[in-house]
Structures are given as C-alpha cells and as structure tokens.
Design an enzyme around this catalytic site. Sequence first.
Site, PDB file in Angstrom:
ATOM      1  N   HIS A  32       0.813  -1.210   0.000  1.00  0.00           N
ATOM      2  CA  HIS A  32       0.000   0.000   0.000  1.00  0.00           C
ATOM      3  C   HIS A  32       0.857   1.275   0.000  1.00  0.00           C
ATOM      4  CE1 HIS A  32      -3.407  -2.638   0.679  1.00  0.00           C
ATOM      5  NE2 HIS A  32      -2.816  -3.143   1.756  1.00  0.00           N
TER       6      HIS A  32
HETATM    7  O1  RIB Z   1      -4.807   0.383   4.422  1.00  0.00           O
HETATM    8  C1  RIB Z   1      -3.402   0.401   4.319  1.00  0.00           C
HETATM    9  C2  RIB Z   1      -2.822   1.523   5.104  1.00  0.00           C
HETATM   10  O2  RIB Z   1      -3.106   1.343   6.486  1.00  0.00           O
HETATM   11  C3  RIB Z   1      -1.280   1.591   5.008  1.00  0.00           C
HETATM   12  O3  RIB Z   1      -0.863   2.913   5.156  1.00  0.00           O
HETATM   13  C4  RIB Z   1      -0.836   0.775   6.192  1.00  0.00           C
HETATM   14  O4  RIB Z   1       0.445   1.186   6.676  1.00  0.00           O
HETATM   15  C5  RIB Z   1      -1.899   1.125   7.201  1.00  0.00           C
HETATM   16  O5  RIB Z   1      -1.501   2.327   7.808  1.00  0.00           O
END
Ligand code: RIB
Length: 309
Positions: free
Chosen positions: A237
């Site tokens: 992500h």
């Molecule tokens: O949904 C993914 C996000 O949430 C990313 O930034 C991960 O690090 C969590 O913070």
Amino acid sequence: MSIPVIIDCDPGLDDAVALFMAFASDELDIKAVTVVAGNQTIDKTSKNARDLVAFAGGKCRVSVGASKPLLRELSTAEFVHGDTGLKNIVLPRADFDFSKEKPHEIIYEEALKNEGKIHIIALGPLTNIAAALLLHPDLKEKIGHITLMGGSCYLGNHTPAAEFNIFVDPEAAKIVFESGIDLTMVGLDVTNRAMVFEDEIEEFFNLGNRVSRTVGEILLSSLDFVREFGFEGVPMHDPFAMASVIEPDLMETKQYHVDVETRGVHTSGKTVVDVYNVRGLRPNASVGVDLSREGFVRLLKRLMKKYGE
Ligand code: RIB
Ligand code: CA
C-alpha cells in the site's frame, strides 16, 4: 529538479518499505518525516520512523505528531504490524533524537520556504495534516500537492466500507479532501493490486544489502497473513503510494469528487467516490484507478539495489 517532500507516516511494515524507497530516490528532496499514531501507538510509530530513517542513512528531521485522531479514540492495526509496529524486524537505535518542532510547525515552515511547492506524502491517518490546516488557516494555499495512501472507490480493508487510514480519523480526512489542495488519492483500488509475488521475494535477499534483506523479511513475514485474505502476493500500500510520486506514470488516475463519511454506523471512514459524477460536483482528487504492477516491482528493486552501491 527534485521534489521537496514531507513524508507523514505510521510505521508500519509497509511504511518502512516506502521510507526505504524515498531515501534511495533521487527524485525526492526529503525535508522531514512526521509521524502519526495509526498502525501502532505514537511511541512505537515514532521510534520506528526514527530508526528506519537512520537505517536508510537518511539525514532529516523526524517529528513526533498526533497520538490520537482529532475526535476519536485511536484504533491500531496491531493484528497486522505486531506489538512493535514492525513485527519481527529489529533495527539499531538511531544516533539522533526527535526534532523539537511539531509536525504542524515543520509543515507550515517548509510550505513557506518552498513557496507553495512542498509535496506532502501521507502514508497514515491524516491527523497531522488536518491539524496543520486547522492551526494555520493560510496553509492550504501554500501546499503544492498531497499524495495520500488511503480510501478506495469501492471496498474497505479495515471494515467492509472503509480503508484503515481513513477509518482511523475520518474527520481529519474530510478536512484534507475539502481543503482545495491538489490531491492524489492512492487507494485500495490500485494498492491491493501493487503486489509482490512470492517468487519475486528472493531477489530482495539476493540484492545482498541490509535494507533489501529487510524488505525481503517484511515481505516473507506478510505472506501468510495476506493469503488469509485471498491475496496471491503481498499488497504494498504505502510503497505504491510512494512509487506514484517517484514515477507518476506507474499509476493511471481519474478526476473524481471524493467525500468522507464521518457518521455512518457501518460506513464511517468510507471515501465516497462519485465515479459516475451523479452529484455534478467539481472533482477534488486525482484517484488511482490502474497501475503497472511490473513497473512498480521494477522500481522497488532498482531503489533497493542502490543501498548496496
Ligand atoms: O490500508 C493500508 C494503510 O493502512 C497503510 O498505510 C498501512 O500502513 C496502514 O496504515
Ligand atoms: Ca501507513
């Protein structure tokens, strides 16, 4: 010409990889790393951020930010990132301490110094960014761009409706989306597909430097967990959000109006993305809709290789 950036994060395993990418990138001029509670409590995310910056050989301020959302109690993602926030990854303690300046001070200072060109890369809940906008009413005219990892057009990951970063602090996200600042939303629609597959992991160990090996360990430690949710590989992500700033052509975006649900019983934290423009409102975000997964993995490997040079 490198882009002046501030990275706001909540390390976090994927935040860690995103930070490694940033500090290996010639495209970014990192002015500061600001830290927010999210994946873990602020004492853990800030220690992790400081030690990650040091491990990457970074030389910038690390500033401890919000310990909880603007209005709500903190929800963490300990079930994903472990008790430390970095699961089984152990880093040497940094040889420097946190900045005395708070995130809102640094964001405002750098916005003024960089004459409206500062680019904020937000990888966690948006509490620090919203607080800076609330404390400095003229700031919104002085920020060039915000790229945020968060939200989605269709589905959630922390609830059926909401992605984690937005879920943790919907009120902060609403302030950011309503600020009028040029925004790029890098949501689950693309980051769920920015996967590293199991047969691609070994190469990070083969690159043979301590940072690339750490990335390999993060990927390996995440495999079993993500497979429980049906993923064929490890969705990256925050690293993909970072990649979209370093190499924008890796992501296709569409202009949509995005609102944030702050009151829903089942939908709090949902980014309400008007894909068909049924409300007829002016778009307020460039939303990631497609990507080159192969291009992303190629960039990730290229940047990790630089730690061995
Ligand atoms: O949904 C993914 C996000 O949430 C990313 O930034 C991960 O690090 C969590 O913070
Ligand atoms: Ca994060």
